[in-house]
Design a protein around this motif. Structure first.
Motif, PDB file in Angstrom:
ATOM      1  N   GLU A  59      36.165  29.219  55.965  1.00 25.64           N
ATOM      2  CA  GLU A  59      35.469  29.887  57.073  1.00 25.64           C
ATOM      3  C   GLU A  59      35.047  31.293  56.673  1.00 25.64           C
ATOM      4  O   GLU A  59      33.929  31.725  56.960  1.00 25.64           O
ATOM      5  CB  GLU A  59      36.362  29.916  58.316  1.00 25.64           C
ATOM      6  N   ASN A  60      35.923  31.996  55.983  1.00 24.70           N
ATOM      7  CA  ASN A  60      35.606  33.352  55.531  1.00 24.70           C
ATOM      8  C   ASN A  60      34.406  33.347  54.580  1.00 24.70           C
ATOM      9  O   ASN A  60      33.508  34.185  54.688  1.00 24.70           O
ATOM     10  CB  ASN A  60      36.828  33.967  54.857  1.00 24.70           C
ATOM     11  N   GLY A  61      34.376  32.399  53.663  1.00 26.96           N
ATOM     12  CA  GLY A  61      33.264  32.305  52.728  1.00 26.96           C
ATOM     13  C   GLY A  61      31.948  32.000  53.420  1.00 26.96           C
ATOM     14  O   GLY A  61      30.913  32.607  53.125  1.00 26.96           O
ATOM     15  N   TRP A  62      31.970  31.064  54.357  1.00 21.06           N
ATOM     16  CA  TRP A  62      30.740  30.730  55.076  1.00 21.06           C
ATOM     17  C   TRP A  62      30.298  31.854  56.001  1.00 21.06           C
ATOM     18  O   TRP A  62      29.089  32.068  56.189  1.00 21.06           O
ATOM     19  CB  TRP A  62      30.890  29.409  55.829  1.00 21.06           C
ATOM     20  N   ALA A  63      31.235  32.602  56.567  1.00 20.19           N
ATOM     21  CA  ALA A  63      30.860  33.772  57.381  1.00 20.19           C
ATOM     22  C   ALA A  63      30.163  34.804  56.504  1.00 20.19           C
ATOM     23  O   ALA A  63      29.173  35.422  56.918  1.00 20.19           O
ATOM     24  CB  ALA A  63      32.088  34.361  58.069  1.00 20.19           C
ATOM     25  N   ALA A  72      26.776  36.991  48.769  1.00 22.33           N
ATOM     26  CA  ALA A  72      27.933  37.461  49.538  1.00 22.33           C
ATOM     27  C   ALA A  72      29.034  36.406  49.566  1.00 22.33           C
ATOM     28  O   ALA A  72      30.216  36.726  49.449  1.00 22.33           O
ATOM     29  CB  ALA A  72      27.514  37.826  50.959  1.00 22.33           C
ATOM     30  N   MET A  73      28.630  35.140  49.680  1.00 21.75           N
ATOM     31  CA  MET A  73      29.615  34.060  49.698  1.00 21.75           C
ATOM     32  C   MET A  73      30.357  33.983  48.368  1.00 21.75           C
ATOM     33  O   MET A  73      31.581  33.847  48.335  1.00 21.75           O
ATOM     34  CB  MET A  73      28.925  32.727  49.976  1.00 21.75           C
ATOM     35  N   LEU A  74      29.629  34.069  47.291  1.00 28.19           N
ATOM     36  CA  LEU A  74      30.239  33.961  45.968  1.00 28.19           C
ATOM     37  C   LEU A  74      31.082  35.183  45.610  1.00 28.19           C
ATOM     38  O   LEU A  74      31.933  35.108  44.729  1.00 28.19           O
ATOM     39  CB  LEU A  74      29.164  33.713  44.911  1.00 28.19           C
ATOM     40  N   ALA A  75      30.852  36.297  46.304  1.00 28.73           N
ATOM     41  CA  ALA A  75      31.650  37.500  46.070  1.00 28.73           C
ATOM     42  C   ALA A  75      33.035  37.397  46.705  1.00 28.73           C
ATOM     43  O   ALA A  75      33.943  38.148  46.351  1.00 28.73           O
ATOM     44  CB  ALA A  75      30.923  38.738  46.617  1.00 28.73           C
ATOM     45  N   GLU A  76      33.203  36.450  47.645  1.00 37.67           N
ATOM     46  CA  GLU A  76      34.507  36.247  48.290  1.00 37.67           C
ATOM     47  C   GLU A  76      35.452  35.589  47.291  1.00 37.67           C
ATOM     48  O   GLU A  76      35.064  34.641  46.611  1.00 37.67           O
ATOM     49  CB  GLU A  76      34.366  35.363  49.533  1.00 37.67           C
ATOM     50  N   PRO A  77      36.675  36.077  47.215  1.00 35.35           N
ATOM     51  CA  PRO A  77      37.614  35.451  46.269  1.00 35.35           C
ATOM     52  C   PRO A  77      37.927  34.015  46.671  1.00 35.35           C
ATOM     53  O   PRO A  77      38.053  33.716  47.849  1.00 35.35           O
ATOM     54  CB  PRO A  77      38.859  36.337  46.371  1.00 35.35           C
ATOM     55  N   SER A  78      37.985  33.133  45.678  1.00 42.55           N
ATOM     56  CA  SER A  78      38.414  31.761  45.954  1.00 42.55           C
ATOM     57  C   SER A  78      39.331  31.316  44.825  1.00 42.55           C
ATOM     58  O   SER A  78      39.160  31.712  43.684  1.00 42.55           O
ATOM     59  CB  SER A  78      37.211  30.828  46.097  1.00 42.55           C
ATOM     60  N   ASP A  79      40.280  30.504  45.186  1.00 40.99           N
ATOM     61  CA  ASP A  79      41.282  30.050  44.232  1.00 40.99           C
ATOM     62  C   ASP A  79      41.334  28.525  44.274  1.00 40.99           C
ATOM     63  O   ASP A  79      41.968  27.945  45.145  1.00 40.99           O
ATOM     64  CB  ASP A  79      42.637  30.654  44.596  1.00 40.99           C
TER      65      ASP A  79
END
Length: 167
Positions: A59-63, A72-79
């Motif tokens: 949800e955070n990534g899509w927001a 902006a989505m790709l700048a969100e950390p993901s693991d």
């Protein structure tokens, strides 16, 4: 929830549906210990805590996408390795608190962003090349993602102790 009370029409419907499915997901972890939330009692590697963590991050990534596009989505950390499981030091309470923050931000965006604004999707094998999604489509995707994982969570919870979200 921080959404203004003046939200009506389509926005109110989107928010009500999103909040309903978040409620189903959160209901599945009510009363669990951290150890129970970490358990993977089904054939899959999913845990209830891991699902809360994943849905929150998604949800955070899509927001971020809704406000700033693929960059902006790709700048969100993901693991990808630990994104579906609780790791050392994480608690169910902590994951739920983070989810509440993410949800409040998304609710505010759903109440205020232009639902017709769109951004090109990031390049990925699961997206149609050159496609764009509107903020409306992003919010509908968040609802679908939350709903799907609430169903997964319900099965896991029923396996742990017999509790069912509905019924």
């Amino acid at each position: 929830m921080t959404t203004p009370t003046t939200v009506t029409g389509e926005r109110a419907d989107i928010l009500a549906l999103l909040q309903r499915h978040r409620g189903f997901l959160k209901h599945t972890v009510r009363g669990l210990t951290d150890e129970q939330a970490k358990r993977t009692p089904t054939a899959s590697a999913l845990s209830l805590g891991g699902l809360i963590k994943h849905v929150s991050a998604t949800e955070n990534g899509w927001a971020a996408f809704a406000t700033g596009g693929a960059e902006a989505m790709l700048a969100e950390p993901s693991d990808w390795v630990d994104g579906f499981r609780m790791v050392e030091g994480e608690t169910l309470a902590g994951l739920l608190a983070e989810y509440e923050k993410v949800a409040a931000r998304t609710d505010e965006l759903a109440a205020t962003l232009d639902l017709d604004a769109s951004h090109p999707l990031p390049e990925a094998p699961w997206f149609e090349p050159g496609a764009s999604w509107s903020v409306r489509r992003v919010l509908l995707h968040i609802i679908a993602e939350t709903s799907q994982h609430a169903g997964h969570a319900d099965i896991i919870r029923e396996t742990i102790d017999g509790q069912k979200t509905m019924g």
